[in-house]
Design a protein around this motif. Sequence first.
Motif, PDB file in Angstrom:
ATOM      1  N   ARG A   1       0.830  -1.205   0.000  1.00  0.00           N
ATOM      2  CA  ARG A   1       0.000   0.000   0.000  1.00  0.00           C
ATOM      3  C   ARG A   1       0.862   1.253   0.000  1.00  0.00           C
ATOM      4  NH1 ARG A   1      -2.512   2.723   4.693  1.00  0.00           N
ATOM      5  NH2 ARG A   1      -4.062   4.201   3.896  1.00  0.00           N
ATOM      6  N   GLN A   2       0.568   2.137  -0.947  1.00  0.00           N
ATOM      7  CA  GLN A   2       1.195   3.454  -1.027  1.00  0.00           C
ATOM      8  C   GLN A   2       0.159   4.504  -0.615  1.00  0.00           C
ATOM      9  OE1 GLN A   2       3.620   0.730  -3.281  1.00  0.00           O
ATOM     10  NE2 GLN A   2       1.466   1.121  -3.550  1.00  0.00           N
ATOM     11  N   TYR A   3       0.505   5.405   0.277  1.00  0.00           N
ATOM     12  CA  TYR A   3      -0.500   6.323   0.841  1.00  0.00           C
ATOM     13  C   TYR A   3       0.162   7.597   1.362  1.00  0.00           C
ATOM     14  CZ  TYR A   3       1.306   4.122   5.075  1.00  0.00           C
ATOM     15  OH  TYR A   3       2.155   3.643   6.054  1.00  0.00           O
ATOM     16  N   ASP A   4      -0.675   8.521   1.877  1.00  0.00           N
ATOM     17  CA  ASP A   4      -0.210   9.810   2.407  1.00  0.00           C
ATOM     18  C   ASP A   4       0.754  10.482   1.431  1.00  0.00           C
ATOM     19  OD1 ASP A   4      -1.764   9.537   4.603  1.00  0.00           O
ATOM     20  OD2 ASP A   4      -0.158   9.138   6.022  1.00  0.00           O
ATOM     21  N   VAL A   5       0.294  10.708   0.229  1.00  0.00           N
ATOM     22  CA  VAL A   5       1.142  11.251  -0.829  1.00  0.00           C
ATOM     23  C   VAL A   5       1.128  12.780  -0.819  1.00  0.00           C
ATOM     24  CG1 VAL A   5      -0.692  11.276  -2.554  1.00  0.00           C
ATOM     25  CG2 VAL A   5       1.697  11.041  -3.291  1.00  0.00           C
ATOM     26  N   SER A   6       2.214  13.375  -1.243  1.00  0.00           N
ATOM     27  CA  SER A   6       2.264  14.820  -1.463  1.00  0.00           C
ATOM     28  C   SER A   6       3.109  15.076  -2.698  1.00  0.00           C
ATOM     29  CB  SER A   6       2.860  15.549  -0.253  1.00  0.00           C
ATOM     30  OG  SER A   6       4.210  15.175  -0.053  1.00  0.00           O
ATOM     31  N   THR A   7       2.852  16.191  -3.351  1.00  0.00           N
ATOM     32  CA  THR A   7       3.609  16.552  -4.546  1.00  0.00           C
ATOM     33  C   THR A   7       4.034  18.005  -4.468  1.00  0.00           C
ATOM     34  OG1 THR A   7       1.578  17.152  -5.740  1.00  0.00           O
ATOM     35  CG2 THR A   7       2.425  14.905  -6.047  1.00  0.00           C
ATOM     36  N   ARG A   8       5.119  18.306  -5.131  1.00  0.00           N
ATOM     37  CA  ARG A   8       5.518  19.706  -5.331  1.00  0.00           C
ATOM     38  C   ARG A   8       6.336  19.759  -6.612  1.00  0.00           C
ATOM     39  NH1 ARG A   8      10.400  21.341  -1.161  1.00  0.00           N
ATOM     40  NH2 ARG A   8      11.727  19.523  -1.523  1.00  0.00           N
ATOM     41  N   SER A   9       6.219  20.883  -7.309  1.00  0.00           N
ATOM     42  CA  SER A   9       6.869  20.989  -8.615  1.00  0.00           C
ATOM     43  C   SER A   9       7.785  22.194  -8.671  1.00  0.00           C
ATOM     44  CB  SER A   9       5.829  21.075  -9.731  1.00  0.00           C
ATOM     45  OG  SER A   9       4.937  22.148  -9.508  1.00  0.00           O
ATOM     46  N   THR A  10       8.734  22.150  -9.600  1.00  0.00           N
ATOM     47  CA  THR A  10       9.610  23.290  -9.827  1.00  0.00           C
ATOM     48  C   THR A  10       8.821  24.413 -10.479  1.00  0.00           C
ATOM     49  OG1 THR A  10      10.264  22.320 -11.935  1.00  0.00           O
ATOM     50  CG2 THR A  10      11.709  21.897 -10.063  1.00  0.00           C
ATOM     51  N   THR A  11       9.372  25.595 -10.422  1.00  0.00           N
ATOM     52  CA  THR A  11       8.622  26.744 -10.948  1.00  0.00           C
ATOM     53  C   THR A  11       8.315  26.634 -12.426  1.00  0.00           C
ATOM     54  OG1 THR A  11      10.601  27.787 -10.014  1.00  0.00           O
ATOM     55  CG2 THR A  11       8.651  29.071 -10.029  1.00  0.00           C
ATOM     56  N   ASN A  12       9.232  26.051 -13.179  1.00  0.00           N
ATOM     57  CA  ASN A  12       8.981  25.902 -14.607  1.00  0.00           C
ATOM     58  C   ASN A  12       8.219  24.624 -14.951  1.00  0.00           C
ATOM     59  OD1 ASN A  12      10.875  23.899 -14.305  1.00  0.00           O
ATOM     60  ND2 ASN A  12      12.458  24.868 -15.573  1.00  0.00           N
ATOM     61  N   GLY A  13       7.875  23.837 -13.930  1.00  0.00           N
ATOM     62  CA  GLY A  13       7.042  22.655 -14.135  1.00  0.00           C
ATOM     63  C   GLY A  13       7.721  21.482 -14.798  1.00  0.00           C
ATOM     64  N   SER A  14       9.057  21.509 -14.909  1.00  0.00           N
ATOM     65  CA  SER A  14       9.750  20.428 -15.614  1.00  0.00           C
ATOM     66  C   SER A  14      10.097  19.247 -14.713  1.00  0.00           C
ATOM     67  CB  SER A  14      11.034  20.962 -16.262  1.00  0.00           C
ATOM     68  OG  SER A  14      11.910  21.440 -15.268  1.00  0.00           O
ATOM     69  N   ALA A  15       9.942  19.409 -13.405  1.00  0.00           N
ATOM     70  CA  ALA A  15      10.226  18.319 -12.472  1.00  0.00           C
ATOM     71  C   ALA A  15       9.213  18.355 -11.335  1.00  0.00           C
ATOM     72  CB  ALA A  15      11.642  18.425 -11.917  1.00  0.00           C
ATOM     73  N   VAL A  16       8.816  17.181 -10.888  1.00  0.00           N
ATOM     74  CA  VAL A  16       7.844  17.052  -9.799  1.00  0.00           C
ATOM     75  C   VAL A  16       8.365  16.030  -8.788  1.00  0.00           C
ATOM     76  CG1 VAL A  16       5.507  16.328  -9.144  1.00  0.00           C
ATOM     77  CG2 VAL A  16       5.861  17.638 -11.244  1.00  0.00           C
ATOM     78  N   GLU A  17       8.299  16.398  -7.540  1.00  0.00           N
ATOM     79  CA  GLU A  17       8.653  15.472  -6.465  1.00  0.00           C
ATOM     80  C   GLU A  17       7.368  14.794  -5.965  1.00  0.00           C
ATOM     81  OE1 GLU A  17      11.159  16.595  -2.780  1.00  0.00           O
ATOM     82  OE2 GLU A  17       9.057  16.664  -2.127  1.00  0.00           O
ATOM     83  N   VAL A  18       7.357  13.473  -5.989  1.00  0.00           N
ATOM     84  CA  VAL A  18       6.224  12.698  -5.473  1.00  0.00           C
ATOM     85  C   VAL A  18       6.704  11.946  -4.232  1.00  0.00           C
ATOM     86  CG1 VAL A  18       4.507  10.922  -5.983  1.00  0.00           C
ATOM     87  CG2 VAL A  18       5.312  12.429  -7.815  1.00  0.00           C
ATOM     88  N   ALA A  19       6.136  12.285  -3.094  1.00  0.00           N
ATOM     89  CA  ALA A  19       6.560  11.683  -1.826  1.00  0.00           C
ATOM     90  C   ALA A  19       5.388  10.922  -1.209  1.00  0.00           C
ATOM     91  CB  ALA A  19       7.042  12.763  -0.860  1.00  0.00           C
ATOM     92  N   PHE A  20       5.678   9.745  -0.643  1.00  0.00           N
ATOM     93  CA  PHE A  20       4.594   8.941  -0.088  1.00  0.00           C
ATOM     94  C   PHE A  20       5.120   7.892   0.882  1.00  0.00           C
ATOM     95  CE2 PHE A  20       6.092   7.279  -4.120  1.00  0.00           C
ATOM     96  CZ  PHE A  20       6.295   5.927  -3.882  1.00  0.00           C
ATOM     97  N   CYS A  21       4.198   7.376   1.686  1.00  0.00           N
ATOM     98  CA  CYS A  21       4.494   6.290   2.614  1.00  0.00           C
ATOM     99  C   CYS A  21       4.184   4.945   1.951  1.00  0.00           C
ATOM    100  CB  CYS A  21       3.639   6.413   3.874  1.00  0.00           C
ATOM    101  SG  CYS A  21       4.173   7.707   5.008  1.00  0.00           S
ATOM    102  N   VAL A  22       4.854   3.904   2.437  1.00  0.00           N
ATOM    103  CA  VAL A  22       4.622   2.545   1.952  1.00  0.00           C
ATOM    104  C   VAL A  22       4.452   1.609   3.143  1.00  0.00           C
ATOM    105  CG1 VAL A  22       5.643   0.567   0.774  1.00  0.00           C
ATOM    106  CG2 VAL A  22       5.878   2.839  -0.216  1.00  0.00           C
ATOM    107  N   ASP A  23       3.412   0.775   3.069  1.00  0.00           N
ATOM    108  CA  ASP A  23       3.166  -0.271   4.067  1.00  0.00           C
ATOM    109  C   ASP A  23       3.270  -1.618   3.366  1.00  0.00           C
ATOM    110  OD1 ASP A  23       2.244  -2.077   5.942  1.00  0.00           O
ATOM    111  OD2 ASP A  23       0.292  -1.130   6.228  1.00  0.00           O
ATOM    112  N   SER A  24       4.294  -2.389   3.735  1.00  0.00           N
ATOM    113  CA  SER A  24       4.501  -3.707   3.134  1.00  0.00           C
ATOM    114  C   SER A  24       4.240  -4.837   4.121  1.00  0.00           C
ATOM    115  CB  SER A  24       5.948  -3.817   2.613  1.00  0.00           C
ATOM    116  OG  SER A  24       6.198  -2.867   1.613  1.00  0.00           O
ATOM    117  N   SER A  25       3.469  -4.550   5.160  1.00  0.00           N
ATOM    118  CA  SER A  25       3.247  -5.551   6.208  1.00  0.00           C
ATOM    119  C   SER A  25       2.465  -6.765   5.717  1.00  0.00           C
ATOM    120  CB  SER A  25       2.519  -4.922   7.413  1.00  0.00           C
ATOM    121  OG  SER A  25       1.265  -4.378   7.015  1.00  0.00           O
TER     122      SER A  25
END
Length: 230
Positions: free
Chosen positions: A152-176
């Motif tokens: 399960r991938q969850y609690d995601v957040s995103t942020r992008s550079t000012t020119n929109g050419s790169a995006v950071e995708v951050a999230f939690c993972v539960d592999s239990s």
Amino acid sequence: MSHGEFTLKRRSLPVAAALTATAALLLTACGSGDDKASDNDKIAGADQGSPTPTASASGSGAPAEDKPDGVDVSLPKDINLVFDWATPKDKNEAAAMEDAANYIRAIYHGMVKRTADDAAVVTYSTGDGLHYAQVQINDRVKGGWTATGTRRQYDVSTRSTTNGSAVEVAFCVDSSKFYSKEVKTGKVLKTTPNITDFGYFKIIMVKAPTADSLWQASKVYVEEKAAKCQ
């Protein structure tokens, strides 16, 4: 954090970062929807200037088609990758987030196909992101493992550079509830759930040079044993 660290009894893919992330690269909260970055912060690995932070709330995303971008990322029925997140309002961030999910699917597709040169892997990754994926796949191929269960991938957040050419995708993972399975015998290797089942990922997605609608994972940062994701 470490590279390729896991037990023989159970291996959650991906578990360890192929790259070393410093504490400064990790968000202070696990995609709570309140994660913000100052206008002077840079997305690590993007080299694109200052980002405009945008957090996306967690939610139930629709399952992806088996062949997004014409590339097969389908998986066996016993491998269930759940992306429990909502789509950002920003069009670029939404596309980058979906292809970040496709990148994870591609790694498992390559693992099932027993090749790190799988078409899905080379489509959805580049540079260090491609290296990370190939290391993860080759490790499992050499060990004789595949996977089974729910990741399960969850609690995601995103942020992008000012020119929109790169995006950071951050999230939690539960592999239990996600386990290694021996390819030859079909034996599922289970262990007792613990803190090692939780990880915090940051994937830097960049626009593919040959396709405007395609985003590729260029870097992967992982915080292992992420208590904030429990």
